[in-house]
Design a protein around this motif. Structure first.
Motif, PDB file in Angstrom:
ATOM      1  N   CYS A   1       4.356   3.287 -10.308  1.00 14.02           N
ATOM      2  CA  CYS A   1       3.450   2.490 -10.831  1.00 14.02           C
ATOM      3  C   CYS A   1       4.221   1.322 -11.523  1.00 14.02           C
ATOM      4  CB  CYS A   1       2.263   2.939 -11.688  1.00 14.02           C
ATOM      5  SG  CYS A   1       1.309   3.625 -10.837  1.00 14.02           S
ATOM      6  N   SER A   2       5.169   1.675 -12.242  1.00 16.62           N
ATOM      7  CA  SER A   2       6.233   0.784 -13.286  1.00 16.62           C
ATOM      8  C   SER A   2       7.009   0.359 -12.147  1.00 16.62           C
ATOM      9  CB  SER A   2       6.797   1.509 -14.279  1.00 16.62           C
ATOM     10  OG  SER A   2       7.997   2.477 -13.611  1.00 16.62           O
TER      11      SER A   2
ATOM     12  N   ALA B   1       1.445  -3.001  -6.407  1.00 11.86           N
ATOM     13  CA  ALA B   1       1.189  -1.916  -5.333  1.00 11.86           C
ATOM     14  C   ALA B   1      -0.468  -1.273  -5.509  1.00 11.86           C
ATOM     15  CB  ALA B   1       2.090  -0.952  -5.086  1.00 11.86           C
ATOM     16  N   GLU B   2      -1.108  -1.101  -4.646  1.00 12.18           N
ATOM     17  CA  GLU B   2      -2.303  -0.374  -4.604  1.00 12.18           C
ATOM     18  C   GLU B   2      -1.824   1.091  -4.265  1.00 12.18           C
ATOM     19  OE1 GLU B   2      -4.827  -1.986  -1.912  1.00 12.18           O
ATOM     20  OE2 GLU B   2      -5.446  -3.689  -3.295  1.00 12.18           O
TER      21      GLU B   2
ATOM     22  N   SER C   1      -8.732  10.973 -11.422  1.00 12.00           N
ATOM     23  CA  SER C   1      -9.818   9.994 -11.804  1.00 12.00           C
ATOM     24  C   SER C   1      -9.673   9.023 -12.885  1.00 12.00           C
ATOM     25  CB  SER C   1     -11.088  10.812 -11.393  1.00 12.00           C
ATOM     26  OG  SER C   1     -11.341  11.653 -12.814  1.00 12.00           O
ATOM     27  N   GLY C   2     -10.132   7.928 -12.664  1.00 18.08           N
ATOM     28  CA  GLY C   2      -9.972   6.725 -13.776  1.00 18.08           C
ATOM     29  C   GLY C   2      -8.480   6.083 -13.951  1.00 18.08           C
ATOM     30  N   HIS C   3      -7.702   6.642 -13.026  1.00 17.92           N
ATOM     31  CA  HIS C   3      -6.244   5.985 -13.232  1.00 17.92           C
ATOM     32  C   HIS C   3      -6.423   4.619 -12.867  1.00 17.92           C
ATOM     33  CE1 HIS C   3      -2.166   5.239 -12.330  1.00 17.92           C
ATOM     34  NE2 HIS C   3      -1.778   6.209 -13.353  1.00 17.92           N
ATOM     35  N   PRO C   4      -5.874   3.494 -13.220  1.00 17.65           N
ATOM     36  CA  PRO C   4      -6.087   2.336 -13.091  1.00 17.65           C
ATOM     37  C   PRO C   4      -5.408   1.745 -11.778  1.00 17.65           C
ATOM     38  CG  PRO C   4      -4.695   2.346 -14.917  1.00 17.65           C
ATOM     39  CD  PRO C   4      -4.959   3.676 -14.611  1.00 17.65           C
ATOM     40  N   ARG C   5      -4.438   2.558 -11.341  1.00 15.24           N
ATOM     41  CA  ARG C   5      -3.902   2.055 -10.176  1.00 15.24           C
ATOM     42  C   ARG C   5      -4.305   2.701  -8.983  1.00 15.24           C
ATOM     43  NH1 ARG C   5       0.994  -0.387 -11.287  1.00 15.24           N
ATOM     44  NH2 ARG C   5       1.121  -0.952  -9.236  1.00 15.24           N
ATOM     45  N   VAL C   6      -4.873   3.752  -9.097  1.00 11.75           N
ATOM     46  CA  VAL C   6      -5.248   4.544  -8.002  1.00 11.75           C
ATOM     47  C   VAL C   6      -6.779   3.970  -7.343  1.00 11.75           C
ATOM     48  CG1 VAL C   6      -5.989   6.814  -6.965  1.00 11.75           C
ATOM     49  CG2 VAL C   6      -4.147   6.741  -8.656  1.00 11.75           C
ATOM     50  N   VAL C   7      -6.440   3.457  -5.894  1.00 12.29           N
ATOM     51  CA  VAL C   7      -7.436   2.642  -5.356  1.00 12.29           C
ATOM     52  C   VAL C   7      -8.333   3.872  -4.640  1.00 12.29           C
ATOM     53  CG1 VAL C   7      -8.280   1.293  -3.260  1.00 12.29           C
ATOM     54  CG2 VAL C   7      -6.355   0.805  -4.932  1.00 12.29           C
TER      55      VAL C   7
ATOM     56  N   LYS D   1       0.967  -1.337  -0.067  1.00 10.57           N
ATOM     57  CA  LYS D   1       0.026   0.065  -0.103  1.00 10.57           C
ATOM     58  C   LYS D   1       0.878   1.158   0.011  1.00 10.57           C
ATOM     59  CE  LYS D   1      -3.537   0.374   2.246  1.00 10.57           C
ATOM     60  NZ  LYS D   1      -4.677   0.418   3.413  1.00 10.57           N
ATOM     61  N   ILE D   2       0.621   2.007  -0.918  1.00  9.19           N
ATOM     62  CA  ILE D   2       1.575   2.968  -1.209  1.00  9.19           C
ATOM     63  C   ILE D   2       0.698   4.548  -1.003  1.00  9.19           C
ATOM     64  CG2 ILE D   2       3.029   4.469  -2.671  1.00  9.19           C
ATOM     65  CD1 ILE D   2       3.992   1.671  -3.826  1.00  9.19           C
ATOM     66  N   LEU D   3       1.188   5.553  -0.537  1.00  9.42           N
ATOM     67  CA  LEU D   3       0.488   6.650  -0.355  1.00  9.42           C
ATOM     68  C   LEU D   3       1.274   7.810  -1.134  1.00  9.42           C
ATOM     69  CD1 LEU D   3      -1.869   8.352   0.770  1.00  9.42           C
ATOM     70  CD2 LEU D   3      -0.485   9.089   2.825  1.00  9.42           C
ATOM     71  N   PHE D   4       0.501   8.387  -1.946  1.00 12.71           N
ATOM     72  CA  PHE D   4       1.063   9.529  -3.063  1.00 12.71           C
ATOM     73  C   PHE D   4       0.626  10.812  -2.550  1.00 12.71           C
ATOM     74  CE2 PHE D   4       1.558  11.657  -7.186  1.00 12.71           C
ATOM     75  CZ  PHE D   4       2.900  11.614  -7.431  1.00 12.71           C
TER      76      PHE D   4
END
Length: 111
Positions: free
Chosen positions: A33-34, A39-40, A54-60, A10-13
């Motif tokens: 991401c790469s 990771a989420e 919004s809509g980014h495939p890796r952002v939970v 779990k990563i916080l950006f």
């Protein structure tokens, strides 16, 4: 410090709040991401930044950063801390990544 890759991290950006600054930080998220393919990611940004991510495939989850009272800031901090992030990356000039209890952290302020 080299960050070990693990499954289900779990990563916080934590990005900036002005639209132009948020847009300029998107390559950093893409690189993360790469680097961490399993990771989420949760993103802390302003309401304006929600449109960018919004809509980014890796952002939970997107979490709004907003100024408020001291009590509001403590509540915000405790909410983030309860997520138990493995890595916190802060692009804001503050100590937030250092205070979250993440196993690894990086930011402009030394931890």
């Amino acid at each position: 410090m080299k960050v070990k890759e693990r499954k289900n991290q779990k990563i916080l950006f934590i990005t900036l709040t002005n639209l132009g600054d948020v847009i300029l930080t998107t390559p950093v998220l893409e690189k993360l991401c790469s680097r961490f393919p399993d990771a989420e990611f949760d993103v802390v940004t302003s309401r304006v930044g929600f449109e960018v991510f919004s809509g980014h495939p890796r952002v939970v989850k997107m979490i709004e950063y907003k100024k408020g009272s001291f009590a509001d800031r403590i509540k915000f901090f405790l909410e983030l801390r309860s997520n138990k992030y493995d890595l916190a990356i802060g692009l804001r000039n503050n100590m937030l990544p250092c205070l979250l209890g993440a196993r690894c952290r990086a930011g402009f302020v030394g931890c």
